[in-house]
Design an enzyme around this catalytic site. Sequence first.
Site, PDB file in Angstrom:
ATOM      1  N   GLY A 166      41.814  67.595  32.249  1.00 24.79           N
ATOM      2  CA  GLY A 166      42.400  66.531  31.563  1.00 24.79           C
ATOM      3  C   GLY A 166      43.266  66.970  30.311  1.00 24.79           C
ATOM      4  O   GLY A 166      44.430  66.966  30.452  1.00 24.79           O
ATOM      5  N   SER A 167      42.476  67.320  29.122  1.00 22.95           N
ATOM      6  CA  SER A 167      43.201  67.723  28.045  1.00 22.95           C
ATOM      7  C   SER A 167      44.036  69.002  28.084  1.00 22.95           C
ATOM      8  O   SER A 167      44.933  69.225  27.413  1.00 22.95           O
ATOM      9  CB  SER A 167      42.198  67.963  26.859  1.00 22.95           C
ATOM     10  N   LEU A 223      48.998  62.014  34.720  1.00 23.92           N
ATOM     11  CA  LEU A 223      48.946  63.261  34.036  1.00 23.92           C
ATOM     12  C   LEU A 223      47.348  64.118  34.405  1.00 23.92           C
ATOM     13  O   LEU A 223      47.574  65.155  34.944  1.00 23.92           O
ATOM     14  CB  LEU A 223      48.960  63.071  32.358  1.00 23.92           C
ATOM     15  N   GLY A 278      46.248  54.195  35.583  1.00 23.17           N
ATOM     16  CA  GLY A 278      45.972  52.770  35.674  1.00 23.17           C
ATOM     17  C   GLY A 278      46.934  52.079  36.445  1.00 23.17           C
ATOM     18  O   GLY A 278      48.051  52.594  36.530  1.00 23.17           O
ATOM     19  N   GLY A 326      19.449  38.566  18.973  1.00 26.53           N
ATOM     20  CA  GLY A 326      19.310  38.308  20.368  1.00 26.53           C
ATOM     21  C   GLY A 326      20.672  37.642  20.977  1.00 26.53           C
ATOM     22  O   GLY A 326      21.102  37.907  22.098  1.00 26.53           O
ATOM     23  N   GLU A 345      43.471  59.225  27.684  1.00 26.36           N
ATOM     24  CA  GLU A 345      44.439  59.886  26.843  1.00 26.36           C
ATOM     25  C   GLU A 345      43.873  60.760  25.947  1.00 26.36           C
ATOM     26  O   GLU A 345      44.395  61.391  24.832  1.00 26.36           O
ATOM     27  CB  GLU A 345      45.052  58.708  26.111  1.00 26.36           C
ATOM     28  N   ARG A 402      24.591  31.120  10.803  1.00 28.38           N
ATOM     29  CA  ARG A 402      23.102  31.746  11.198  1.00 28.38           C
ATOM     30  C   ARG A 402      22.067  31.587   9.712  1.00 28.38           C
ATOM     31  O   ARG A 402      22.729  32.271   8.780  1.00 28.38           O
ATOM     32  CB  ARG A 402      22.953  32.744  11.750  1.00 28.38           C
ATOM     33  N   GLU A 411      40.046  63.081  25.544  1.00 26.08           N
ATOM     34  CA  GLU A 411      38.688  63.050  25.228  1.00 26.08           C
ATOM     35  C   GLU A 411      38.553  63.275  23.751  1.00 26.08           C
ATOM     36  O   GLU A 411      39.190  64.278  23.246  1.00 26.08           O
ATOM     37  CB  GLU A 411      37.662  63.793  26.075  1.00 26.08           C
ATOM     38  N   GLN A 471      25.683  42.471   4.392  1.00 28.24           N
ATOM     39  CA  GLN A 471      26.904  42.663   3.982  1.00 28.24           C
ATOM     40  C   GLN A 471      27.367  44.188   4.071  1.00 28.24           C
ATOM     41  O   GLN A 471      28.408  44.460   4.306  1.00 28.24           O
ATOM     42  CB  GLN A 471      27.402  42.150   2.352  1.00 28.24           C
TER      43      GLN A 471
END
Length: 528
Positions: free
Chosen positions: A126-127, A120, A160, A389, A412, A294, A414, A314
Amino acid sequence: MGLENGGCRENDLYSVIRDHPDYKVDKTVLSTFDGQRRVATVQAMAQKSMDQLALLNTIHNLKMPPTATRIMMQVSPSATIKYVVGDRLFSSAIMNMGTKRHMKFISDMEEGKIFGCYALTEIAHGSNVRNMRCTATYDKQKKVFVLNTPDFEAAKCWAGGLGQLATHAVIYAMLVIDGHNYGLHSFVVPVRNPKTLLPHPGVIVGDMGEKIGLNGIDNGFIQFENYEIPKENLLNKLGDVTDDGKYTTPFKDPNKRHGAALGSLSAGRVTIAVICETMGVKALTIAIRYAGVRRQFGPDGKTEVPIMEYQTHQHRLLPFLAATYIIRNFNTYLSEVFYQFSIDRMMGIESEDGPEKGMEIHALSSASKPVVGWTMRDAIQECRETCGGHGYLKASGIGDIRNDHDANLTYEGENHVLIQQCSNYLLKLWPHVLKRQTISSPLHSIDFLTHGLDILAKKFNARSTQEICCPNTIIEIYQWLVTYLLKISHEKLENQLKSGKLQFWAKNDTQVYYAKSLAVAYIQVSEY
C-alpha cells in the site's frame, strides 16, 4: 438547473442536491441486525450512488474546491467519494502527469462517455509504492506496453468505482524496458467496454465486497495477463519512452522527478482531509443541537438545565468545535494551493520551485490527512457519547457518520505509515539548522527553522491568560516545540545509527515519542 454557469451560492447547491429524487432517503424502511430487511443490497447502493453521481456531473460548480465537497458529503458520502475518485483522482492524475495527448480522456469523462478510477494500492503493498510489482513492459515491435500481474499479491485493490462500473483506470506500474526497471509510472488503462461494462480480454476485475461503511462505493480489484495498451497511454509528463525504447525525462535528478510525482499523489490526501472535516462538522452539529434541547437536572424546584450548560459537556464538545474551525481554514488554504499547483501543471507552467512545492505539499498532506482524521474520529465518537442512548440510535445519524469516516483513517495511506513521510521531510533539515543556513520553501511552512537555534534559546515569557491565548504566542510555542522535536528526533536517529543499527531499523526505532510527535506538531503550527 440554474447552477451550470457558475456563481451559485452554497445553499443553492445544497438545495438542488438535497431535493433531487435520487437523493431522497426512504425513512420508512429500517435495517436490522439479521440482514433480512436491509435498506438495500450493496449492488443497489452502488447503483444508487451512480445515479446520484450523474447529477453531480451536470453541476459545473463542483469543480470549485473544497466548498462543493463539503456540501456533497453532507447529503451523500458514497456518491461524493465516487465523484471525487473519478473527477479529482482520475482526472487530476491525468492533468498532473499527462500531456495534451491525454486530454481526450478528461473530455470523455466530463461528457459521461467513460468513468474513471485510480488504482495504486496492491494486495501486498500500500504505502510502500517503491516495491509495487505490477509491471508495464515496453514492446518495441508492437509499440505497446504489456501489463502483467505476477501473482495475486500484486493485484491492484480498493480502487473506488472499479468493482462494477469503471471503464478506465489510472494504473501505477513498474515501467520495464529491455529488462531494466525504471520505477513506478502511471498509465491510463481501458478496463471495461463502456457500452457493455464487460472487462476486456486480459483483464480480471471484481468487487472487494461489503464493507463496514460507504457501501455505495464499489471498491474493486484488478489483475492483468499480457494485457496490451497503446504506448501513448503512458502519462508522460515526468518520464516518456521513445518508439525505439529509449527512456527520457526532463529531470536529471531522480529525486526531483519523485518530488514532482509526490505533489501529484497528494490529491486524495488533500481531499480526504476536507471529507474528514465535513464528517466531523455534521456530527458536531447534531450533538451540539441535541445538547441545546436535552435537559437534565437543575437547582431544586427549578426548570431542568440544557446539558450544554454543564461545564463537563462543554469541555467534551467545544474543543472539537474550535479545532474544526482551524482545520476548515487550513483545508481551504491547502486545497486552493494544490489545485493551483495542478492547474499550473496542466497548463504547462513549470516553475523552478515546482518539485520543491510538490514535496512540501506532499509533506503537509501526509501529516494533515492523519491528524485531521484522528481529530474528527475522536470528535465523532465524543458526539455519539454526549448524545447518550439517543446517539446510539441509527436514526441519530452519528453511527453512519462514524462508519463512513472510518475509511478515512486508512485509504490514501494508513495514518501511522503516512505521517512518516512528513517526518522524513523534516529530519533532513536539522543539519541546515545547525549551520544557521537559510531554510525556505515555496509555501513557507518551514521558513521559521532558519532561526531554529535562536528559537530554542528563547524563554517563555507570557505571564497572563490573555498573553498565552494571543495567536502570536501560540505560534511561537509551536515553533519552539517543532524545533525541539526536530532536534531530539534527529539526535535519536543519529545515536541509533552510531550504535550500528541499519538505517531502516534506526528510523523505525525513532518513531514513538519522537518523529511522529514532530510531524503532528509541524502540521498543527502549519494550520495556524
